[in-house]
Structure formats: structure tokens, C-alpha cells
Design an enzyme around this catalytic site. Sequence first.
Site, PDB file in Angstrom:
ATOM      1  N   ASP A 281       0.300  -1.429  -0.166  1.00 43.02           N
ATOM      2  CA  ASP A 281      -0.190  -0.091   0.125  1.00 43.02           C
ATOM      3  C   ASP A 281       0.903   0.964   0.197  1.00 43.02           C
ATOM      4  O   ASP A 281       2.223   1.396   0.656  1.00 43.02           O
ATOM      5  CB  ASP A 281      -1.146  -0.054   1.403  1.00 43.02           C
TER       6      ASP A 281
ATOM      7  N   ASP B 194      -0.065   5.248   0.693  1.00 48.83           N
ATOM      8  CA  ASP B 194       0.263   6.248   1.761  1.00 48.83           C
ATOM      9  C   ASP B 194      -0.557   5.800   2.896  1.00 48.83           C
ATOM     10  O   ASP B 194      -1.111   4.929   3.197  1.00 48.83           O
ATOM     11  CB  ASP B 194      -1.435   7.254   0.961  1.00 48.83           C
TER      12      ASP B 194
ATOM     13  N   ASP C  86      -1.777  -0.795   6.634  1.00 46.60           N
ATOM     14  CA  ASP C  86      -1.924  -0.372   7.368  1.00 46.60           C
ATOM     15  C   ASP C  86      -3.049  -0.109   8.243  1.00 46.60           C
ATOM     16  O   ASP C  86      -3.727   0.267   8.645  1.00 46.60           O
ATOM     17  CB  ASP C  86      -1.208   1.211   7.375  1.00 46.60           C
TER      18      ASP C  86
END
Length: 262
Positions: free
Chosen positions: A13, A15, A176
Amino acid sequence: MKKLENVSAVCFDLDGTLADPFDDLVDAISGMLKGLDLPPEDPNTIKDWIGDGADLLIHRVLTRQINGRVSDAVLNQARTLFLSSYLGKKPPKTRLYPGVLECLKGLARRQLPMICTTHMQTVHANSLLKALGVSHFFTRIVGADAIAALQSGPDAIYEAAAILRVAPTELLVVGDAVNDVHAARSVGSPVVCVTYGYNYGTEIEKARPDLTLDTLATLPNIIEKPMHSREQGPATTVPSHPVIASPLPSHTLRRGGDAPFR
């Protein structure tokens, strides 16, 4: 620490995992709200709304609710103001998280193919990662315009696995947020989450990924490749220049596409 076995490639991923866009997003939201003659929003509140693309962030900011929605007319006006600020001529403030460059160098030395999936439009994600000095690590950068479903859904993992020519079960997903965990679980991929990203104000451990890491610098040391793909040959050469983003080009978004960030 637990070892991750039979990993042939890695899907990152962007951001909240590789780079922190928070200051740029706060500036874009501030510019949007000012253009709409609305009062500013507390940055700490915005932090819990990041993670699902520009449109949902705009909905949440304007309604002050995680599941809030505004009309299409309001959304279109707000998106224009948001993008005007986000893609402006000022230097972006987005930076790589500590340990990310070490991680990418370590994986490259082990010749593990890497791919990045993101809610950004592909052209903007490419520009950002190039400005950060790390785009060359990735076989492909796959944006929201390249996948029919949401970036954090299983379609993105299937697409990444197909591009890298590995089975989803041998593709390590690194993210995240809880959405990353759910997507990985749905296709049988192993999943690692960082503890510093954007997970709606909730500790990522509650989503039960295979591992959580405080820094990605440790990731290369806990991956074990399958016997059929043991690394061989020389290490990949990587640059040592700074990893602060330089200005991004203001390309036109694909009609119907989301704004250029996760």
C-alpha cells in the site's frame, strides 16, 4: 520474531504504509473548506478519516461523520477545490516513513519483486514515488483507475499477483489498515501491517494481521522465499538521494476517477 514463509513477491500500500501524506491532505482540506466558506477542521479529526480515497475523505469532512454523504453537486465542487490545493505548485510535504528506503533496498537485494497499489490515480502515484526516489523499486504501480473495484479489495491483490506472475498465496500484502487485512485474507495472501498508519483511530493489532511492524526496515529479514525462487545474482543498485517529494505535475484526472491519494 515470526518468519514469513513462501513469499515470492510483495504488494505494498502507498499512503500510510510507505509514505505519510498527512500534511498535504490537511492543506488540501483547508483549501477546500476555505473555498466553500466553511470553518476549518481539526487536523486530529481528519487523521481518523484518511484511508479510503479522496471522495470518501471529502464526504467525511463535510458531514463530520465517518459514514456521511453529501450530494453529487457538492462533492464535485468540493473535489475541484481539494485537487486545486493538493496538486498546486507548492512543494509537497509527503515523505517516506523511517525505515521504508532500507526495506525497499533490502527486498531488492533479495530480488523479491515489488508492486504498489493505491487509491491514487496511477499517473500521480508514479509521479509521487518518482519524486520520493523509489519508483524504480516497483515492477508496476497500480492506481485506482487501473482496477474496477476499490484499491483495498481482493481485485487489487489478484491484479498484483497476475502482473508479478505469482500465486496470491505467495504474494505478501503490506498495509496499514483493516481493509488490507480483510482483502488479503479473502484471497489467502499473507499480510503484514505497520503500526503507524491510518486505521480509523483503531489499533491495527485488532484486525489480526500475520505480523505488525513498527518499522518496515525489519521486513526483509523475516521473509523466507520458496525453494523454487531462491535469490541469485548481484544486488540491485539503488540511489542514495533524499526522499522528500518534489512538486508533482498537475495532470487531468480520468473522468469518474477518485482524487490522487489513498
